[in-house]
Design a protein around this motif. Structure first.
Motif, mmCIF file in Angstrom:
data_model
loop_
_atom_site.group_PDB
_atom_site.id
_atom_site.type_symbol
_atom_site.label_atom_id
_atom_site.label_comp_id
_atom_site.label_asym_id
_atom_site.label_seq_id
_atom_site.Cartn_x
_atom_site.Cartn_y
_atom_site.Cartn_z
ATOM 1 N N THR A 247 0.941 -1.265 -0.009
ATOM 2 C CA THR A 247 -0.031 -0.001 0.022
ATOM 3 C C THR A 247 0.805 1.268 0.113
ATOM 4 O OG1 THR A 247 -1.733 -1.172 1.256
ATOM 5 C CG2 THR A 247 -1.847 1.386 1.145
ATOM 6 N N VAL A 248 0.773 1.996 -0.941
ATOM 7 C CA VAL A 248 1.382 3.407 -1.183
ATOM 8 C C VAL A 248 0.541 4.454 -0.773
ATOM 9 C CG1 VAL A 248 2.979 4.810 -2.496
ATOM 10 C CG2 VAL A 248 3.017 2.317 -2.614
ATOM 11 N N LEU A 249 0.762 5.343 0.319
ATOM 12 C CA LEU A 249 0.236 6.650 0.421
ATOM 13 C C LEU A 249 0.967 7.647 0.228
ATOM 14 C CD1 LEU A 249 -0.752 5.525 4.294
ATOM 15 C CD2 LEU A 249 -2.216 5.226 2.040
ATOM 16 N N LEU A 250 0.532 8.480 -0.645
ATOM 17 C CA LEU A 250 1.059 9.780 -0.907
ATOM 18 C C LEU A 250 0.418 11.066 -0.510
ATOM 19 C CD1 LEU A 250 1.352 8.912 -4.938
ATOM 20 C CD2 LEU A 250 3.174 8.889 -3.251
ATOM 21 N N GLN A 251 1.239 11.985 -0.123
ATOM 22 C CA GLN A 251 0.694 13.299 0.125
ATOM 23 C C GLN A 251 0.095 13.963 -1.015
ATOM 24 O OE1 GLN A 251 1.803 16.651 -0.357
ATOM 25 N NE2 GLN A 251 0.308 17.625 0.831
ATOM 26 N N SER A 252 0.500 13.637 -2.188
ATOM 27 C CA SER A 252 0.006 14.127 -3.379
ATOM 28 C C SER A 252 -0.045 13.176 -4.625
ATOM 29 C CB SER A 252 0.816 15.438 -3.850
ATOM 30 O OG SER A 252 0.222 15.794 -5.092
ATOM 31 N N ILE A 253 -1.025 12.816 -5.065
ATOM 32 C CA ILE A 253 -1.123 11.836 -6.204
ATOM 33 C C ILE A 253 -0.602 12.517 -7.397
ATOM 34 C CG2 ILE A 253 -3.372 12.905 -7.368
ATOM 35 C CD1 ILE A 253 -2.363 9.033 -6.323
ATOM 36 N N GLY A 254 -0.045 13.699 -7.433
ATOM 37 C CA GLY A 254 0.612 14.427 -8.101
ATOM 38 C C GLY A 254 2.175 13.659 -8.353
ATOM 39 N N ASP A 255 2.532 13.184 -7.257
ATOM 40 C CA ASP A 255 3.748 12.636 -7.298
ATOM 41 C C ASP A 255 3.785 11.067 -7.781
ATOM 42 O OD1 ASP A 255 5.076 14.556 -6.105
ATOM 43 O OD2 ASP A 255 4.772 14.085 -4.108
ATOM 44 N N PHE A 256 2.913 10.516 -8.281
ATOM 45 C CA PHE A 256 2.722 9.161 -8.496
ATOM 46 C C PHE A 256 3.737 8.982 -9.570
ATOM 47 C CE2 PHE A 256 1.012 5.549 -10.908
ATOM 48 C CZ PHE A 256 0.739 4.772 -10.531
ATOM 49 N N ILE B 213 -2.057 -0.822 -3.975
ATOM 50 C CA ILE B 213 -2.927 0.180 -3.971
ATOM 51 C C ILE B 213 -2.000 1.459 -3.667
ATOM 52 C CG2 ILE B 213 -3.595 -0.071 -1.652
ATOM 53 C CD1 ILE B 213 -6.445 0.389 -2.268
ATOM 54 N N CYS B 214 -2.498 2.600 -4.474
ATOM 55 C CA CYS B 214 -1.816 3.970 -3.852
ATOM 56 C C CYS B 214 -2.856 4.633 -3.873
ATOM 57 C CB CYS B 214 -0.906 4.160 -5.146
ATOM 58 S SG CYS B 214 -0.108 5.593 -5.065
ATOM 59 N N PHE B 215 -2.847 5.683 -2.799
ATOM 60 C CA PHE B 215 -3.762 6.763 -3.092
ATOM 61 C C PHE B 215 -3.410 7.902 -2.223
ATOM 62 C CE2 PHE B 215 -5.026 3.385 0.050
ATOM 63 C CZ PHE B 215 -5.062 4.278 1.274
ATOM 64 N N GLU B 216 -3.758 9.215 -2.509
ATOM 65 C CA GLU B 216 -3.486 10.471 -2.068
ATOM 66 C C GLU B 216 -4.165 10.455 -0.335
ATOM 67 O OE1 GLU B 216 -3.517 14.169 -4.073
ATOM 68 O OE2 GLU B 216 -4.957 14.649 -2.666
ATOM 69 N N VAL B 217 -3.594 10.915 0.489
ATOM 70 C CA VAL B 217 -4.083 11.029 1.796
ATOM 71 C C VAL B 217 -3.885 12.846 2.292
ATOM 72 C CG1 VAL B 217 -3.778 8.572 2.465
ATOM 73 C CG2 VAL B 217 -1.837 10.605 2.809
ATOM 74 N N ALA B 218 -4.793 13.030 3.123
ATOM 75 C CA ALA B 218 -4.768 14.542 3.583
ATOM 76 C C ALA B 218 -3.253 14.738 3.976
ATOM 77 C CB ALA B 218 -5.812 14.599 4.441
ATOM 78 N N LEU C 31 6.003 12.795 2.598
ATOM 79 C CA LEU C 31 5.454 12.889 1.233
ATOM 80 C C LEU C 31 4.723 11.611 0.874
ATOM 81 C CD1 LEU C 31 8.016 14.867 -0.687
ATOM 82 C CD2 LEU C 31 5.794 15.725 0.348
ATOM 83 N N VAL C 32 5.363 10.345 1.429
ATOM 84 C CA VAL C 32 5.372 8.964 1.099
ATOM 85 C C VAL C 32 5.179 7.861 2.187
ATOM 86 C CG1 VAL C 32 7.415 8.311 0.452
ATOM 87 C CG2 VAL C 32 5.438 7.213 -0.634
ATOM 88 N N GLU C 33 4.597 6.955 2.362
ATOM 89 C CA GLU C 33 4.468 5.912 3.317
ATOM 90 C C GLU C 33 4.192 4.422 2.618
ATOM 91 O OE1 GLU C 33 3.035 4.846 7.906
ATOM 92 O OE2 GLU C 33 1.935 6.483 6.934
ATOM 93 N N ILE C 34 4.910 3.508 2.744
ATOM 94 C CA ILE C 34 4.779 2.172 2.157
ATOM 95 C C ILE C 34 4.478 1.183 3.247
ATOM 96 C CG2 ILE C 34 5.462 0.776 0.405
ATOM 97 C CD1 ILE C 34 6.913 3.166 -0.766
ATOM 98 N N ASP C 35 3.524 0.304 3.140
ATOM 99 C CA ASP C 35 3.734 -0.975 4.043
ATOM 100 C C ASP C 35 3.541 -2.282 3.012
ATOM 101 O OD1 ASP C 35 1.039 -1.387 2.886
ATOM 102 O OD2 ASP C 35 0.092 -1.393 4.839
ATOM 103 N N ALA C 36 3.823 -3.308 3.582
ATOM 104 C CA ALA C 36 3.896 -4.500 2.692
ATOM 105 C C ALA C 36 3.317 -5.836 3.427
ATOM 106 C CB ALA C 36 5.283 -4.488 2.236
ATOM 107 N N VAL C 37 3.045 -6.856 2.594
ATOM 108 C CA VAL C 37 2.637 -8.165 3.148
ATOM 109 C C VAL C 37 3.643 -8.942 2.191
ATOM 110 C CG1 VAL C 37 1.067 -9.992 3.213
ATOM 111 C CG2 VAL C 37 0.594 -7.577 3.698
ATOM 112 N N ALA C 38 4.429 -9.851 2.714
ATOM 113 C CA ALA C 38 5.353 -10.925 2.005
ATOM 114 C C ALA C 38 4.992 -12.256 2.710
ATOM 115 C CB ALA C 38 6.788 -10.397 2.493
ATOM 116 N N VAL C 39 5.255 -13.135 1.558
ATOM 117 C CA VAL C 39 4.932 -14.527 1.811
ATOM 118 C C VAL C 39 5.927 -15.418 1.260
ATOM 119 C CG1 VAL C 39 3.382 -16.521 1.350
ATOM 120 C CG2 VAL C 39 2.575 -14.206 1.711
ATOM 121 N N LYS C 40 6.644 -16.182 1.897
ATOM 122 C CA LYS C 40 7.433 -17.267 1.299
ATOM 123 C C LYS C 40 6.766 -18.459 0.520
ATOM 124 C CE LYS C 40 11.660 -16.579 4.390
ATOM 125 N NZ LYS C 40 12.496 -16.984 5.314
#
Length: 124
Positions: free
Chosen positions: A75-84, A103-108, A115-124
């Motif tokens: 999941t990618v959170l962007l302060q501005s979708i203009g930075d996509f 998924i990527c979206f702009e947040v308030a 400007l960005v925050e990213i989380d992840a799920v990984a599986v072996k």
């Protein structure tokens, strides 16, 4: 059973959460801000911030015995979708084949003015 994962190279959790939790054969990594774990300083600009957030994910993945190829969802959170486009160009350097779902979206707003925050799920 769950196992808490913490990398000394990634920023420490600053609230009631873990950097990551491994459970049921999957690794769930909390959102990573673009903060250097060694200095506590935030990178400047969307490209550098994306790189730092993804490097932090990498530190946690390696601590748990995973790598980027094991990531199945981000999941990618962007302060501005203009930075996509700029974020996406950096992101593409970390995930080069069998790309994870995303998924990527702009947040308030993001913590610390990031400007960005990213989380992840990984599986072996």
């Amino acid at each position: 059973m769950k196992k808490i994962i913490a990398s000394p190279l990634a920023p420490k959790a600053v609230g009631p959460y873990s950097q990551a939790v491994e459970a049921g054969g999957a690794l769930y990594i909390s959102g990573q801000l673009p903060v250097d774990g060694a200095t506590g300083k935030m990178a400047e600009g969307i490209e550098a911030q994306t790189r730092q957030s993804l490097d932090n994910l990498g530190h946690i993945l390696r601590e748990a015995g995973y790598d980027y190829s094991h990531v199945v969802k981000t999941t990618v959170l962007l302060q501005s979708i203009g930075d996509f486009a700029a974020m996406n160009a950096v992101y593409a350097g970390y995930f080069t084949s069998e790309m994870p779902a995303r998924i990527c979206f702009e947040v308030a707003a993001l913590p610390m003015g990031a400007l960005v925050e990213i989380d992840a799920v990984a599986v072996k």
